[in-house]
Design an enzyme around this catalytic site. Sequence first.
Site, PDB file in Angstrom:
ATOM      1  N   PRO A  49       0.813  -1.209   0.000  1.00  0.00           N
ATOM      2  CG  PRO A  49       0.115  -0.932   2.190  1.00  0.00           C
ATOM      3  CD  PRO A  49       0.839  -1.877   1.298  1.00  0.00           C
ATOM      4  CG  ASP A  88       0.803   2.675   5.055  1.00  0.00           C
ATOM      5  OD1 ASP A  88       0.134   2.317   6.029  1.00  0.00           O
ATOM      6  OD2 ASP A  88       2.022   2.878   5.099  1.00  0.00           O
ATOM      7  CD1 TRP A 618       7.652   0.634   9.860  1.00  0.00           C
ATOM      8  CD2 TRP A 618       7.114  -0.193   7.855  1.00  0.00           C
ATOM      9  NE1 TRP A 618       8.252   1.412   8.909  1.00  0.00           N
ATOM     10  CE2 TRP A 618       7.941   0.938   7.676  1.00  0.00           C
ATOM     11  CE3 TRP A 618       6.643  -0.875   6.734  1.00  0.00           C
ATOM     12  CZ2 TRP A 618       8.310   1.395   6.414  1.00  0.00           C
ATOM     13  CZ3 TRP A 618       7.010  -0.410   5.474  1.00  0.00           C
ATOM     14  CH2 TRP A 618       7.832   0.701   5.333  1.00  0.00           C
ATOM     15  CD  GLN A 678       8.743  -0.427   1.647  1.00  0.00           C
ATOM     16  OE1 GLN A 678       8.431  -0.980   2.683  1.00  0.00           O
ATOM     17  NE2 GLN A 678       8.621   0.890   1.490  1.00  0.00           N
ATOM     18  CD1 TRP A 682       4.201  -4.299   3.691  1.00  0.00           C
ATOM     19  CD2 TRP A 682       4.738  -4.880   1.602  1.00  0.00           C
ATOM     20  NE1 TRP A 682       3.089  -4.865   3.114  1.00  0.00           N
ATOM     21  CE2 TRP A 682       3.393  -5.218   1.832  1.00  0.00           C
ATOM     22  CE3 TRP A 682       5.301  -5.131   0.351  1.00  0.00           C
ATOM     23  CZ2 TRP A 682       2.606  -5.809   0.848  1.00  0.00           C
ATOM     24  CZ3 TRP A 682       4.524  -5.719  -0.629  1.00  0.00           C
ATOM     25  CH2 TRP A 682       3.183  -6.060  -0.379  1.00  0.00           C
ATOM     26  CE  LYS A 715      16.855   9.063  -1.432  1.00  0.00           C
ATOM     27  NZ  LYS A 715      16.848   8.911   0.008  1.00  0.00           N
ATOM     28  CE  LYS A 718       7.808  17.016  -3.085  1.00  0.00           C
ATOM     29  NZ  LYS A 718       7.097  16.473  -1.945  1.00  0.00           N
TER      30      LYS A 718
END
Length: 1177
Positions: A49, A88, A618, A678, A682, A715, A718
């Site tokens: 999610p 999520d 989590w 993840q 996850w 990377k 913003k």
Amino acid sequence: MSAKYREFSGLNLPAFEAEILAQWSEKQAFEKSVSLREGATPFVFYEGPPSANGMPGIHHVISRTLKDLVCRYKTMKGFQVKRKGGWDTHGLPIELGVEKELGITKEDIGKKISVEEYNQKCREAVLRYKDKWDDITRKMGYWVDLNDPYITYHNEYIETVWWLLSELYKKGLLYESVSIQPYSPAAGTGLSSHELNQPGTYKDVKDTSAVAMFKAIRNEKSEFLFKAIETGGSIDHTQIFDLKQMLEAKPQTSDTFFLAWTTTPWTLPSNLGLTVGPNIDYVLVETYNPYLHVPVNVILAKQLLNKYFDLTGIDINSIKTGLKLVSHLDTKKISKWKILAEFKGKDIEGCEYEQLIPYEANSPKVIEEITPGAKPFRVLVDSFVTTEDGTGIVHTAPAFGADDFKVGKKYGIGILTMVDRQGKFVDGLGEFSNRYVKNYKDDPNYVDVNVDIAVKLKKENRAFKVEKYEHSYPHCWRTDKPILYYPLDAWFIKTTAIKDRMVELNKTINWKPKSTGEGRFGNWLENMVDWNLSRSRFWGTPLPIWKSEDETEEKCIGSIEELNSEIRKAAEVLGGETNKHYLHEGILDLHKPYVDEIILVSASGKPMKRVPDLIDVWFDSGAMPYAQWGLPDTSSNQFGPLSAENFFKYHEASKTPPSEGLGEAVFPADFIAEGVDQTRGWFYTLHAIAALVFDSVAYKTCVSNGLVLDKNGNKMSKRLGNVVDPFKTIETFGADATRWYLITNASPWDNMKFDLDGIKEVQRKFFGTLYNTYQFFSLYANVDGFAFKEKYIPLKDRSEIDRWILSSLNTVVKKANEYMDDYEPTQAGRVIEDFVDSHLSNWYVRLCRRRFWKGEYEQDKICAYQTLYECLETLTRLIAPISPFFSDYLFQNLNAITKRFDAASVHHVSYPSIDETQNPPTGGRGAIEESLEERMQLAQDASSLILSLRKKVNIKVRQPLQKVLIPALNASMKKQLQQIEELIKAEVNVKEIEYPDPGNTIISKKIKPNFVALGKKLGPKMKAVSAALAQFTQEDIVLFEKEGQYNLSIDGEPVILQIAEVEISSEDIPGWTVANKGSLTVALDITVTPELEAEGNAREFVNRIQKIRKDSGFELTDRVEVRVKAANGLKDSLAQFKDYICAEILADKLEFVPEIQDGTEIEINDVSLNVIVLKKG
RNA sequence: AGAUCCGUAGCUCAGCCUGGUUAGAGCACUACACUGAUAAUGUAGGGGUCAGCAGUUCAAAUCUGCUCGGGUCUACCA
């Protein structure tokens, strides 16, 4: 007139995609792709999610492309692939977003804003960008069910999470304990690791650091140290620099101290242990206290001697016991010292020492009270100790460090927390009592207690070195004050209890790439600690545990029904106002503040309150395989009380009809995919919960994709402004080009440097070529009315080149299937790409162009159409998983005319597989003929070589040449070449090809060793033999070939070479223009005879006339008449090839006239002439 | 600090598992050609200490060790 294939004016992927999207939604193509597979074997996929309170980025596009293409592929392979979406919705980022928006901080919650209002705001913020997400999902072609997603804040979801927790609770895997967490005394709150990772939290600060001296107690364990002191160390005579001094040496004291360094002297009153590294070398040193100048013996790591002692001129590794030095005065380091003993850390395990700063508050009596049975003030061993800084002995205060806590627990040394939650010392610590350990209150008169502690130590012969030390230390991002690590109560899941099982289960998971599973994940499992579930927040899943005030009784709730019944029970037992708002309808929202208002009653009749913690978000996501379906209806009670064993059985039984329900069909997942970040998120939580509750893996295959970096390898952030907007990218280049680029550019698990130019290239190179090929096909197919109405012409009746492209196609089909089955879409895409470009477009279509526009609509032409059609149609199916739009577009355009498939979309048909019903005339499996593909490669290579030769001597391809020589190294090569002779001749415009036999003498040959074969046989002699072969003359080689073996003498030893152990190739043909590639050599006769020149002229002429036809806008089929005014030489050439010319240009008449009005001036081989081309009729 | 991935042409990547003697492709660049797929295509050319060092081997981009650089995750330490 029959229907026509659509033709286009240009390749506009975004426009095609818009059209397909509209169609998909109109025809419910996705829903149908699932429903068409009703009853088929399920392929289980879990959607990780995303959090919809942020905008989607390009990195979401790559992982979702990966998920989508696997699901589409499996669907086409005949599986039913349901894809339930999810969101999520809990957690800190959402809270922070809301706080920012409202301009409040955590302290304001409950004051300026009620928890109820606050959580309402969170609830509203949670799906703020849902429409953006839905939009990108749609536009990128990600097929996932967005109509019925699971949402983690829904009651049904939370209820299942509670049930899972209650299962853990029942198994005794859920427990409360202290853990050491970052804590801000100034703010009075614990901090999450996320908060600690905010920019600017780590600051360089100067702290008072101290090397404290812990006095060793003489007993059995430490006896060897004191013995060493008494004997003056075991003397190594070879190392004595000054024998006289050495002999004089008598230990002046038996006082022995462990040296331990700290940058936080305020933790020293809480000291309970000293930790050493098991394999670190330590030394016992006789020296003196630099402040008090009294003799002492100290213990520290050998590697760190030079931090405190003058080692000028000494190699630290050569230091031996007994070595004494009295040297250099000009140094701040201690120059008088002597090593008395050397040992490993594990040798002093268990040694005891005197408490450093004893007061009432930390007396042994108090320790015994707090932690009965604790055995403090001992030397502990653990591997976290390093020799980077300090002394190699770590002062261990279990309350104030995670490592300290862990090792302290292991040895049972107890725990002392001599600092309260405000950050000041507790009572009972003498002069230090109630003093703040750091200046948390911005007190201008603050006196650093750390300095005072250091001073006290100095005076008492307990400090070896005190200095300011600059290091980076975390600070609270809200108060800007240093944090400290503090023991806080928390609830844990005992994952360590089933560590071995989790490791075992992990071995059955197919990880892509393997290293993620074995390395990163496997390692993580090996070093696993218990899962700290507690979070002190507001918006999240509440921990469903209620406790009595005296903490003797507690209850874990596993469902809404259970809670409601407990609510009523408590109201009855406790009476009064208890739960009065929740008696009527029960609880309606499982969040704070409502759950906190509920009082339950214990077995003994005491009221119980909920423990205030929320759980780690989590856990929410890891619970998704179960919680996405909610708790099943167990009213039938046909499988007994709800349990892990019957969880899915109940689900299945409660659906109608049962066969469509949820059984093994939903757990575990066959496939999941997310970013590699993840792994410990996850991937771990899924694995942990599945193993803990269901004793199963949660997923069988896990693909982890790498990061998407900007084109310079940075990377995307913003802050740097280098984020790529996925909406803009897809609008500009199309989802297909973007997807294809993301998948084929690099393996998904490698980090990828995202460059828009790369997408442009894909668009032009791959989609452009495919588009052109389709355009080419439809152009002529429409002229001839080809609709695949004729019977499929068997392979044996097709030409060599048709069989070849079909063979290549099937080879690609085979590989694509293998790669897709192996979750290697990058390889699959590259194979397909290569086929389209170098085989289909640049060879098959190019060589076959004539077949499509020349001649009548008969057998050969139909073969060509059928072949090209099959290639295109197969391709649309092959690329459908990766580029779902364009493939469907082409597929539908093709299928609309031929109706070969009864399907509305390419995503409803099957993935291509090898056509076993086809039997190529030369044998092979399916349509694959290896030798045919091999010789076509030969033809391509030969043509390429010949063209390069023409280029070299500047003879254009239109000029025919007489002869090419291609030496055949053996009979099979000759046979292969002969079969493709016509192709090569046509391609390079040469009249004949000759194949000199191996035995001929025209060609000069080259010999070199077959290194693979000879290397094994010869080993070290390889070089000499290689040199000898290089010296071979033509006669030697011919002799070798004739005899089949050759006797050499290397360094006086005979060496017999077999013909198979060398490679002989032709190198040169004296007198010819020659080129070679590998073992293939071509020689071109570049003599242009008058006859050839005439033919060349004729071809040039045809070319010019064709151009005029085209420029004049004639139809392909228009007949013309041509009049020419030409010079004599040229006229003869043209007249000679008149028939040929007329046939090519569709001329009924070719006249030579002395004068022309309004003609077109053209030039052929530097000669001008004038022509007029008239359309007939 | 630990773990892990990556480092090959100006750029994006093959090749590495299973070592074999001229290290490939595409893009970009340059030149030429082709011309009824034409906003397409072909051919040729330049361009590389395969990050560095050491080792194993007859032979290393490929195997081993170390170092450097970049990324990520985890941890945060006296």
